[in-house]
Motif scaffolding. Structure first.
Motif, PDB file in Angstrom:
ATOM      1  N   VAL A  52     -20.543 -22.982   4.231  1.00  0.00           N
ATOM      2  CA  VAL A  52     -21.179 -21.737   4.733  1.00  0.00           C
ATOM      3  C   VAL A  52     -20.919 -20.861   3.468  1.00  0.00           C
ATOM      4  CG1 VAL A  52     -21.423 -19.794   6.267  1.00  0.00           C
ATOM      5  CG2 VAL A  52     -20.373 -22.034   7.015  1.00  0.00           C
ATOM      6  N   THR A  53     -22.039 -20.272   2.823  1.00  0.00           N
ATOM      7  CA  THR A  53     -21.960 -19.500   1.734  1.00  0.00           C
ATOM      8  C   THR A  53     -22.943 -18.087   1.868  1.00  0.00           C
ATOM      9  OG1 THR A  53     -21.794 -21.419   0.335  1.00  0.00           O
ATOM     10  CG2 THR A  53     -22.191 -19.313  -0.821  1.00  0.00           C
ATOM     11  N   ALA A  54     -22.432 -17.056   1.552  1.00  0.00           N
ATOM     12  CA  ALA A  54     -23.157 -15.614   1.718  1.00  0.00           C
ATOM     13  C   ALA A  54     -23.545 -15.160   0.336  1.00  0.00           C
ATOM     14  CB  ALA A  54     -22.262 -14.777   2.494  1.00  0.00           C
ATOM     15  N   TYR A  55     -24.732 -14.848   0.200  1.00  0.00           N
ATOM     16  CA  TYR A  55     -25.327 -14.119  -0.926  1.00  0.00           C
ATOM     17  C   TYR A  55     -26.073 -12.736  -0.790  1.00  0.00           C
ATOM     18  CZ  TYR A  55     -25.290 -19.083  -2.513  1.00  0.00           C
ATOM     19  OH  TYR A  55     -24.955 -20.304  -2.699  1.00  0.00           O
ATOM     20  N   GLU A  56     -26.030 -11.788  -1.763  1.00  0.00           N
ATOM     21  CA  GLU A  56     -26.715 -10.753  -1.554  1.00  0.00           C
ATOM     22  C   GLU A  56     -28.118 -10.798  -1.610  1.00  0.00           C
ATOM     23  OE1 GLU A  56     -26.676  -6.181  -3.366  1.00  0.00           O
ATOM     24  OE2 GLU A  56     -25.380  -7.777  -4.292  1.00  0.00           O
ATOM     25  N   ALA A  57     -28.842 -10.342  -0.714  1.00  0.00           N
ATOM     26  CA  ALA A  57     -30.457 -10.696  -0.628  1.00  0.00           C
ATOM     27  C   ALA A  57     -31.160  -9.915  -1.725  1.00  0.00           C
ATOM     28  CB  ALA A  57     -30.887 -10.284   0.859  1.00  0.00           C
ATOM     29  N   GLU A  58     -30.531  -8.825  -2.282  1.00  0.00           N
ATOM     30  CA  GLU A  58     -31.468  -7.989  -3.266  1.00  0.00           C
ATOM     31  C   GLU A  58     -31.328  -9.148  -4.547  1.00  0.00           C
ATOM     32  OE1 GLU A  58     -32.672  -5.523  -2.659  1.00  0.00           O
ATOM     33  OE2 GLU A  58     -31.849  -5.577  -0.585  1.00  0.00           O
ATOM     34  N   GLY A  59     -30.870 -10.138  -4.711  1.00  0.00           N
ATOM     35  CA  GLY A  59     -30.887 -10.998  -5.877  1.00  0.00           C
ATOM     36  C   GLY A  59     -29.674 -11.436  -6.625  1.00  0.00           C
ATOM     37  N   ALA A  60     -28.654 -10.675  -6.253  1.00  0.00           N
ATOM     38  CA  ALA A  60     -27.474 -10.937  -7.101  1.00  0.00           C
ATOM     39  C   ALA A  60     -26.879 -12.362  -6.946  1.00  0.00           C
ATOM     40  CB  ALA A  60     -26.287  -9.959  -6.707  1.00  0.00           C
ATOM     41  N   ARG A  61     -26.263 -13.101  -7.894  1.00  0.00           N
ATOM     42  CA  ARG A  61     -25.809 -14.320  -7.841  1.00  0.00           C
ATOM     43  C   ARG A  61     -24.467 -14.667  -7.257  1.00  0.00           C
ATOM     44  NH1 ARG A  61     -28.581 -17.443 -13.111  1.00  0.00           N
ATOM     45  NH2 ARG A  61     -30.745 -16.674 -12.595  1.00  0.00           N
TER      46      ARG A  61
END
Length: 204
Positions: A52-61
């Motif tokens: 399970v991995t979470a990312y910022e939806a605004e495009g940050a990696r």
């Protein structure tokens, strides 16, 4: 004498900072249900795992796991390591952590913020986006339905935003440093010994 007294403090400080720097052994539950490694949670079903991995939806990696430091749109990605799990239905539910014990009879619906009904994920991966509007503590439940119909649920916990618990390690570190400084000061500035009455008579 000073070195012997300060050495245990230095060792305690090293162990404390090592524990802060190392990723926690688990992200939730009372057993090996979820672990954290390199900002990736691993929900364990026996020896099989779902990443399970979470990312910022605004495009940050930047990748996140047990602590998402911002409030806003988050993309969660789930990678199914065991190919056999691709033929088994998976259900996902994320609730706001009530910070009180949750039993099997607890109604999760009022706490639920995300619910993906059970389905097959033939590609071995799936993702979804959710907008968090406020900071807090959350619990993710992953439910696997075995071939015999038996359901198994494991969980992972995470925080969103800067909560009070985020500052506990820094506070503990500051307290330990203050204790070390105080111990060193006491040993490096010993109080002058007062003369005993017998010694005072002899000197006179």
């Amino acid at each position: 004498m000073i070195v012997r007294s300060v050495r245990p403090c230095l060792l305690a400080l090293a162990l404390l900072f090592a524990s802060f720097a190392a990723p926690p052994a688990r992200a939730g539950g009372d057993g090996p249900e979820a672990m954290v490694m390199d900002n990736m949670c691993m929900v364990m079903f026996g020896y099989d795992m779902i990443h399970v991995t979470a990312y910022e939806a605004e495009g940050a990696r930047e990748q996140y796991c047990d602590h998402i430091p911002f409030v806003g749109r988050v993309i969660f990605t789930f990678d199914i390591a065991n190919p056999d799990f691709r033929d088994l239905p998976l259900e996902l539910r994320i609730i706001r952590d009530p910070l009180t014990p949750i039993s099997a009879n607890t109604d999760l619906e009022p706490l639920t913020i995300v619910h993906l009904p059970a389905k097959l994920y033939k590609t071995g991966t799936f993702n979804f986006e959710h907008r968090f509007t406020e900071k807090g503590h959350f619990i993710g439940y992953v439910t696997l339905t075995r071939a015999n119909g038996e359901k198994e649920t494991q969980q992972f916990k995470f925080m969103v935003g800067q909560t009070l618990w985020s500052f506990v390690p820094q506070a503990l570190g500051a307290v330990l440093i203050a204790l070390m400084v105080g111990a060193y000061w006491r040993h490096s500035h010993p109080k002058p010994k007062t003369a005993e009455p017998a010694d005072a008579l002899k000197s006179s």
